[in-house]
Design a protein around this motif. Structure first.
Motif, short mmCIF file in Angstrom:
data_model
loop_
_atom_site.label_atom_id
_atom_site.label_comp_id
_atom_site.label_asym_id
_atom_site.label_seq_id
_atom_site.Cartn_x
_atom_site.Cartn_y
_atom_site.Cartn_z
N TYR A 113 0.81 -1.21 0.00
CA TYR A 113 0.00 0.00 0.00
C TYR A 113 0.85 1.26 0.00
O TYR A 113 0.33 2.36 -0.20
CB TYR A 113 -0.94 -0.02 1.21
CG TYR A 113 -1.55 -1.39 1.37
CD1 TYR A 113 -2.53 -1.83 0.51
CD2 TYR A 113 -1.07 -2.29 2.33
CE1 TYR A 113 -3.05 -3.12 0.60
CE2 TYR A 113 -1.59 -3.57 2.44
CZ TYR A 113 -2.57 -3.98 1.57
OH TYR A 113 -3.07 -5.26 1.65
N SER A 116 1.31 4.60 -2.95
CA SER A 116 0.01 4.57 -3.62
C SER A 116 -0.17 3.34 -4.49
O SER A 116 -0.83 3.39 -5.52
CB SER A 116 -0.18 5.85 -4.47
OG SER A 116 0.00 7.01 -3.71
N THR A 117 0.42 2.23 -4.07
CA THR A 117 0.41 0.93 -4.76
C THR A 117 1.24 0.92 -6.04
O THR A 117 1.28 -0.10 -6.74
CB THR A 117 -1.03 0.42 -5.09
OG1 THR A 117 -1.60 1.17 -6.17
CG2 THR A 117 -1.93 0.47 -3.87
N VAL A 157 -0.78 -2.14 6.20
CA VAL A 157 -2.05 -1.66 6.73
C VAL A 157 -2.56 -2.71 7.70
O VAL A 157 -2.71 -3.88 7.34
CB VAL A 157 -3.07 -1.43 5.61
CG1 VAL A 157 -4.44 -1.09 6.20
CG2 VAL A 157 -2.62 -0.29 4.70
N HIS A 187 -1.58 8.72 1.48
CA HIS A 187 -1.13 8.23 2.78
C HIS A 187 -2.06 8.71 3.89
O HIS A 187 -2.42 7.94 4.80
CB HIS A 187 0.30 8.69 3.04
CG HIS A 187 0.86 8.21 4.35
ND1 HIS A 187 1.34 6.93 4.53
CD2 HIS A 187 0.98 8.83 5.55
CE1 HIS A 187 1.75 6.79 5.78
NE2 HIS A 187 1.55 7.92 6.41
N LEU A 190 -5.35 6.83 3.58
CA LEU A 190 -5.22 5.42 3.91
C LEU A 190 -5.32 5.20 5.42
O LEU A 190 -5.90 4.20 5.88
CB LEU A 190 -3.89 4.89 3.38
CG LEU A 190 -3.62 3.40 3.54
CD1 LEU A 190 -4.66 2.58 2.77
CD2 LEU A 190 -2.21 3.05 3.05
N HIS A 237 -6.10 2.90 -9.71
CA HIS A 237 -5.32 1.90 -8.98
C HIS A 237 -6.17 0.79 -8.36
O HIS A 237 -5.65 -0.28 -8.04
CB HIS A 237 -4.49 2.59 -7.90
CG HIS A 237 -3.61 3.66 -8.45
ND1 HIS A 237 -4.04 4.95 -8.60
CD2 HIS A 237 -2.34 3.63 -8.91
CE1 HIS A 237 -3.07 5.69 -9.12
NE2 HIS A 237 -2.03 4.91 -9.33
N ALA A 241 -3.72 -2.13 -9.56
CA ALA A 241 -2.94 -2.81 -8.51
C ALA A 241 -3.27 -4.30 -8.45
O ALA A 241 -2.36 -5.14 -8.48
CB ALA A 241 -3.15 -2.13 -7.16
N THR A 266 -7.61 -6.06 -0.39
CA THR A 266 -7.50 -4.96 0.56
C THR A 266 -7.10 -3.67 -0.14
O THR A 266 -7.64 -2.59 0.16
CB THR A 266 -6.49 -5.31 1.66
OG1 THR A 266 -6.92 -6.48 2.35
CG2 THR A 266 -6.34 -4.16 2.67
N ALA A 267 -6.16 -3.76 -1.09
CA ALA A 267 -5.72 -2.57 -1.81
C ALA A 267 -6.86 -1.98 -2.63
O ALA A 267 -7.11 -0.76 -2.60
CB ALA A 267 -4.55 -2.92 -2.71
N ALA A 270 -9.48 -0.48 -0.32
CA ALA A 270 -9.02 0.73 0.35
C ALA A 270 -9.04 1.92 -0.60
O ALA A 270 -9.47 3.03 -0.23
CB ALA A 270 -7.61 0.52 0.90
N VAL A 271 -8.58 1.74 -1.82
CA VAL A 271 -8.63 2.82 -2.81
C VAL A 271 -10.07 3.24 -3.06
O VAL A 271 -10.38 4.43 -3.17
CB VAL A 271 -7.94 2.38 -4.12
CG1 VAL A 271 -8.18 3.41 -5.23
CG2 VAL A 271 -6.45 2.20 -3.91
#
Length: 336
Positions: A113, A116-117, A157, A187, A190, A237, A241, A266-267, A270-271
């Motif tokens: 993460y 920004s991936t 994370v 960041h 996140l 992303h 990602a 998760t990525a 989260a985005v």
């Protein structure tokens, strides 16, 4: 894959530059030129790079070499980017690149993460090139740069509470709770993500993990066509990602496929939480435009995120994926 040598020339040119600029913005050029070459446009690589070149900075100075004995203390330290790239350059020169990747993937995966991936996305592009063709020096060095950038920007994370999700990836993305405070960069946002919907948590079979990851990439790409206006750049992303992870799976031991799915989910979630708009719009069918014509439009537009999302959309295929790429062209500022 490019057999003209153009990609190798571009990578050699780019390896004199650092992975970031202004201390926080990612150098997207290695990913974009790989996408151009992979989609049959090597003749456009240097022209595109000439326009992007003003965004490049010199390769950073090293601090102290990373070693097998002290790597943990250097993990996640962006000041050590040159040290990490040097470390992976030495490792890949001494061992098969797949062995280095297999050893480091589980170490780096929890921190995908950071940056920004972008680090995992850069690795995904590098691995695609290596899997598709000859393991040339510039291509191996590109993998070292990607892994080194990832190690320097490694950012885990933790503490995310599981909340109700859905069986399908698209419905699970719809179940993501947007964060309330939208100020600040990646960041900052996140740190405000506190929960992720449950999706594919029960998966234990590697083949099912790959199938679910494919489903996630498709769902996130489709969702850009309806939700990309939330943030035209960062929402890219959510698709690119997990697609980078999917592209890397064939080079990894099967035992790593399930944790790769979980990290990619998760990525993407989260985005989505950080940048999703208040409401979707209807997606517009692309009509009779072909995938090749969509990529030409992305190339003419030039923005690196547009090029990379279109590259992923062509992986996914189908009308809504092409609509997502065209939506990115519509929403984003052209490269100038």
């Amino acid at each position: 894959m490019d057999t003209t040598g153009t990609l190798d020339e571009a990578l050699q040119r780019l390896h004199a530059s650092g992975p970031e600029r202004l201390g926080r913005l990612t150098n997207h050029a290695p990913m974009a030129v790989e996408a151009l070459a992979a989609n049959g446009r090597p003749e456009a690589v240097h022209r595109w790079l000439d326009v992007y070149a003003c965004r490049l900075e010199e390769f950073p100075a090293g601090v102290e070499p990373v070693t097998d004995a002290d790597w943990r203390s250097a993990l996640g330290d962006p000041r050590r980017a040159a040290d990490w790239i040097g470390y992976f350059g030495r490792e890949i020169a001494e061992r098969p690149w797949r062995d280095v990747l297999a050893q480091w993937w589980p170490r780096l995966l929890p921190g995908m993460y950071g940056g920004s991936t972008h680090p995992v996305i850069r690795v995904g592009h590098a691995v695609r090139t290596l899997l598709a063709g000859e393991s040339t020096g510039p291509r191996l060095n590109e993998l070292a740069h990607g892994l080194g950038y990832w190690a320097a920007r490694h950012h885990p994370v933790t503490g995310l509470a599981p909340v109700a999700g859905a069986e399908g990836a698209g419905a699970a993305l719809d179940a993501v709770r947007p964060i309330a405070a939208r100020e600040g960069g990646f960041h900052d946002r996140l740190g405000r993500v506190t929960s992720v919907p449950v999706w594919a948590a029960s998966v234990t079979d590697p083949e099912e993990a790959r199938s679910r990851l494919t489903e996630l990439v498709r769902a996130a790409t489709h969702r850009y066509a309806t939700h990309g206006h939330g943030e035209e750049t960062m929402l890219v992303h959510a698709a690119t990602a997990p697609n980078a992870v999917l592209r890397t799976l064939p080079a990894l031991p099967r035992a790593l496929w399930v944790p790769s799915l979980r990290a990619a989910w998760t990525a993407s979630a989260a985005v989505t939480a950080m940048y999703a708009p208040k409401a979707p719009v209807a997606w517009v069918p692309p009509g009779g435009v072909t995938p090749e014509e969509v990529f030409e439009l992305a190339l003419a537009h030039g923005d690196e995120h547009v090029v990379k999302l279109t590259d992923t959309a062509l992986d996914v295929g189908g009308e809504q994926a092409l609509a997502a790429a065209l939506r990115a062209v519509e929403l984003s500022e052209p490269l100038r």
